[in-house]
Scaffold this active site. Structure first.
Site, PDB file in Angstrom:
ATOM      1  N   LYS A 169     -13.821   0.759  16.223  1.00 21.43           N
ATOM      2  CA  LYS A 169     -12.330   0.208  15.973  1.00 21.43           C
ATOM      3  C   LYS A 169     -11.713   0.481  17.464  1.00 21.43           C
ATOM      4  CE  LYS A 169     -11.227   0.308  11.461  1.00 21.43           C
ATOM      5  NZ  LYS A 169     -10.500   0.822  10.484  1.00 21.43           N
ATOM      6  N   ASN A 203       0.583  -1.251   0.013  1.00 24.76           N
ATOM      7  CA  ASN A 203       0.088   0.296  -0.015  1.00 24.76           C
ATOM      8  C   ASN A 203       0.801   0.995  -0.186  1.00 24.76           C
ATOM      9  OD1 ASN A 203       0.872   1.058   2.791  1.00 24.76           O
ATOM     10  ND2 ASN A 203      -0.704  -0.948   2.827  1.00 24.76           N
ATOM     11  N   ASP A 221      -4.131  -6.327   4.993  1.00 18.81           N
ATOM     12  CA  ASP A 221      -5.366  -7.038   5.384  1.00 18.81           C
ATOM     13  C   ASP A 221      -5.356  -8.324   4.938  1.00 18.81           C
ATOM     14  OD1 ASP A 221      -6.816  -4.587   7.992  1.00 18.81           O
ATOM     15  OD2 ASP A 221      -7.106  -3.913   5.731  1.00 18.81           O
ATOM     16  N   LYS A 243     -11.299  -3.238  19.677  1.00 15.90           N
ATOM     17  CA  LYS A 243      -9.625  -3.725  19.523  1.00 15.90           C
ATOM     18  C   LYS A 243      -9.014  -3.558  20.648  1.00 15.90           C
ATOM     19  CE  LYS A 243      -8.775  -3.366  13.931  1.00 15.90           C
ATOM     20  NZ  LYS A 243      -7.634  -2.892  13.389  1.00 15.90           N
ATOM     21  N   LYS A 286       9.251 -17.630 -10.236  1.00 13.78           N
ATOM     22  CA  LYS A 286       8.495 -16.865 -11.093  1.00 13.78           C
ATOM     23  C   LYS A 286       7.170 -17.274 -11.539  1.00 13.78           C
ATOM     24  CE  LYS A 286       8.728 -12.995 -13.944  1.00 13.78           C
ATOM     25  NZ  LYS A 286       8.873 -12.322 -15.192  1.00 13.78           N
ATOM     26  N   PHE A 310      -4.254   3.183  14.916  1.00 10.14           N
ATOM     27  CA  PHE A 310      -4.031   4.681  13.559  1.00 10.14           C
ATOM     28  C   PHE A 310      -5.425   4.200  12.959  1.00 10.14           C
ATOM     29  CE2 PHE A 310      -0.717   7.820  13.603  1.00 10.14           C
ATOM     30  CZ  PHE A 310      -0.548   7.142  14.286  1.00 10.14           C
TER      31      PHE A 310
HETATM   32  N1  CTP Z   1      -3.110  -3.326  12.218  1.00 10.33           N
HETATM   33  C1  CTP Z   1      -3.333  -4.300  12.210  1.00 10.33           C
HETATM   34  N2  CTP Z   1      -3.009  -5.345  11.575  1.00 10.33           N
HETATM   35  C2  CTP Z   1      -3.712  -5.791  10.322  1.00 10.33           C
HETATM   36  C3  CTP Z   1      -4.297  -4.584  10.011  1.00 10.33           C
HETATM   37  C4  CTP Z   1      -4.237  -3.505  11.077  1.00 10.33           C
HETATM   38  O1  CTP Z   1      -2.412  -4.472  13.586  1.00 10.33           O
HETATM   39  N3  CTP Z   1      -3.671  -6.778   9.634  1.00 10.33           N
HETATM   40  C5  CTP Z   1      -3.536  -2.903  12.696  1.00 10.33           C
HETATM   41  C6  CTP Z   1      -2.811  -0.866  12.144  1.00 10.33           C
HETATM   42  O2  CTP Z   1      -1.585  -0.945  12.774  1.00 10.33           O
HETATM   43  C7  CTP Z   1      -3.468   0.002  12.560  1.00 10.33           C
HETATM   44  C8  CTP Z   1      -5.160   0.227  12.422  1.00 10.33           C
HETATM   45  O3  CTP Z   1      -5.079  -1.735  13.035  1.00 10.33           O
HETATM   46  O4  CTP Z   1      -2.937   1.050  13.581  1.00 10.33           O
HETATM   47  C9  CTP Z   1      -5.591   0.342  11.841  1.00 10.33           C
HETATM   48  O5  CTP Z   1      -6.714  -0.238  11.043  1.00 10.33           O
HETATM   49  P1  CTP Z   1      -8.034   0.095   9.781  1.00 10.33           P
HETATM   50  O6  CTP Z   1      -6.388  -0.644   9.015  1.00 10.33           O
HETATM   51  O7  CTP Z   1      -7.939   1.117   9.586  1.00 10.33           O
HETATM   52  O8  CTP Z   1      -8.962  -1.120  10.350  1.00 10.33           O
HETATM   53  P2  CTP Z   1      -9.438  -2.446  10.084  1.00 10.33           P
HETATM   54  O9  CTP Z   1      -9.511  -2.835  10.923  1.00 10.33           O
HETATM   55  O10 CTP Z   1      -8.032  -2.979   8.567  1.00 10.33           O
HETATM   56  O11 CTP Z   1     -10.011  -1.317   8.929  1.00 10.33           O
HETATM   57  P3  CTP Z   1     -10.834  -1.211   7.947  1.00 10.33           P
HETATM   58  O12 CTP Z   1     -11.652  -2.852   7.774  1.00 10.33           O
HETATM   59  O13 CTP Z   1     -11.352  -0.330   8.151  1.00 10.33           O
HETATM   60  O14 CTP Z   1     -10.276  -2.234   6.512  1.00 10.33           O
END
Ligand code: CTP
Length: 339
Positions: free
Chosen positions: A274, A146, A215, A278, A225, A260
Site C-alpha cells: 500500500k 463504518n 471504499d 499510493k 425514501k 493509515f
Molecule cells: N483512503 C482514501 N480513499 C479511499 C480509501 C482509503 O484516501 N477511497 C485512505 C485512508 O484515508 C487511509 C488509507 O487510505 O489513509 C486506508 O487505506 P485502507 O482502507 O486500509 O486501504 P485500502 O487501500 O482501502 O485497502 P483494503 O484493500 O485493505 O481495503
C-alpha cells in the site's frame, strides 16, 4: 496581597511573573463567573488577571450547576479568550448527585499541562488532516458507513495545533467533539472529502489521512425514501475514488503524505504494498484485532512504516501521544526532504 507595611510586595504580580502555566483545579462556578467577567477581588483572580501564559481551568461542581446556561456561557467566554477548559468527568459527585462535574484525575490534568508546555516545533507549517468515517447515502434516510469515531484524526489535528501548525481538518461525521482553533470543514461522502482535500492540497506541507473513507458507495442515490418493495435483495455498489492514492500521484517531493491502514492479518506485507502503490511517505499501521487499538478506543497500538523500508513498532499509548509521534516523524521527513 500587599505584604507588610514595612515590607511591601505585589505578590499577585510576582506569582504571575514566576509561573509558566496556571492550573485552577477545582474551579468553582463562582470563580469561573468572576474570571469570565473580569472580576479580580482576591489573590487568585487578581493573579490570573495579570497572567498572560496558558491557564487550565478544571470546572468541578454539582451537575445542575455545571449545566446552568450562565455557567456554560461563562465557559464559552473563557474558551474564546484562549483559556483551556477541561471537560469534567462524569460520576458520583460530592453532593450526592451523579453526572458531569467531577474534577478530572490529576494525571489527566498533568497530561494537559505537559501538552501545553510542549514545543512549538510545527510553527509555520500547514497541516491538512482528514478524520472520521464517510457516509454513502442510499436514500434520504439510509447510508453505508463504518465504525470510525474520528478520535485519531482529531488527536492529530489538536496536537499539530498545539505545536504551532496551521491546521485544516476535513472530516466526516465525528463521534467526538470538534477541536477548537482548527479550520474545520465537515463533509459527508468520500466524493465530497476528495473535493475539499484537493482544494487544499497544494497549500499543505504535511497531509495526514486518518479518515476511514468508504471504499464503495451505492450505485444510485434515490431522492425518495426507498420502499421495501423496491429493494430486492442486493444493493449495487461502485468504487469510490482513492483520495490517498490521488494525493500520492500529485504530491511534490517536499510534501509529506501520511496514510493509515487498518489490517487484521498479514499486516506488514499488505501495508508495504500500500505504501508503495499510493506513494506515501509514511504509513501508520493499526492492527485493529488487538485490544487497546483501533476504532473508538482512546489508545492505539501502531507500527510506522517508512518509504526507506524501515519500520518502527510503538507501544500502546493514548491517541494524542500517537499523534505526537506521527507529527515528530513527519517533521523529520519534511526536514530531510528540504535538504
Ligand atoms: N483512503 C482514501 N480513499 C479511499 C480509501 C482509503 O484516501 N477511497 C485512505 C485512508 O484515508 C487511509 C488509507 O487510505 O489513509 C486506508 O487505506 P485502507 O482502507 O486500509 O486501504 P485500502 O487501500 O482501502 O485497502 P483494503 O484493500 O485493505 O481495503
Amino acid at each position: 496581597m500587599w505584604g507588610e507595611r514595612d515590607r511591601p510586595s505585589v505578590e499577585h504580580i510576582s506569582l504571575a511573573d514566576a509561573a509558566r502555566i496556571a492550573v485552577v483545579a477545582p474551579a468553582t462556578a463562582n470563580f469561573i463567573g468572576k474570571l469570565a467577567n473580569g472580576i479580580a477581588d482576591d489573590m487568585l483572580t487578581t493573579a490570573l488577571m495579570a497572567f498572560n501564559k496558558p491557564v487550565v481551568i478544571c470546572p468541578s461542581m454539582n451537575v445542575n450547576m455545571y449545566r446552568n446556561p450562565i455557567l456554560k456561557a461563562n465557559l464559552e467566554r473563557l474558551v474564546s479568550c484562549g483559556y483551556h477548559v477541561m471537560i469534567p468527568e462524569s460520576g458520583d459527585l460530592a453532593c450526592g448527585w451523579t453526572g458531569e462535574g467531577r474534577m478530572p484525575e490529576p494525571e489527566a490534568i498533568f497530561h494537559e499541562v505537559k501538552r501545553l508546555l510542549g514545543p512549538r516545533d510545527l510553527d509555520g507549517l500547514r497541516l491538512l488532516v482528514t478524520a472520521g468515517p464517510t457516509e454513502e447515502p442510499l436514500d434520504p434516510v439510509r447510508f453505508l458507513t463504518n465504525r470510525s469515531s474520528g478520535k485519531m484524526g482529531v488527536a492529530v489535528a489538536k496536537r499539530a495545533l498545539a505545536r504551532g501548525a496551521e491546521v485544516t481538518l476535513v472530516s466526516g461525521p465525528l463521534k467526538v467533539p470538534e477541536p477548537t482553533g482548527v479550520n474545520h470543514i465537515q463533509v459527508r461522502t468520500a466524493a465530497e472529502m476528495m473535493d475539499r482535500v484537493l482544494e487544499r492540497f497544494h497549500e499543505s506541507d504535511i497531509v495526514v489521512k486518518a479518515a476511514a473513507v468508504a471504499d464503495f458507495r451505492p450505485e444510485t442515490f434515490c431522492e425518495e425514501k426507498l420502499k421495501k418493495e423496491d429493494f430486492g435483495t442486493s444493493i449495487n455498489l461502485v468504487r469510490n475514488p482513492d483520495i490517498l492514492a490521488t494525493l500520492g500521484s500529485r504530491k511534490w517531493p517536499d510534501q509529506i503524505l501520511i496514510g493509515f491502514a487498518a489490517e487484521t492479518s498479514d499486516a506488514i506485507q499488505k501495508a508495504r504494498v500500500k505504501l508503495k502503490n499510493k506513494n506515501v511517505d509514511m504509513l501508520v499501521l493499526n492492527d485493529v484485532s488487538q485490544p487497546g487499538a483501533g476504532f473508538d478506543c482512546d489508545t492505539n497500538i501502531v507500527r510506522l512504516l517508512f518509504r526507506s523500508g524501515e519500520d518502527e513498532q510503538l507501544a500502546m499509548m493514548s491517541k494524542e501521544d500517537v499523534a505526537d509521534q506521527i507529527l515528530s516523524r513527519a517533521l523529520a521527513l519534511r526536514r530531510m526532504a528540504h535538504h
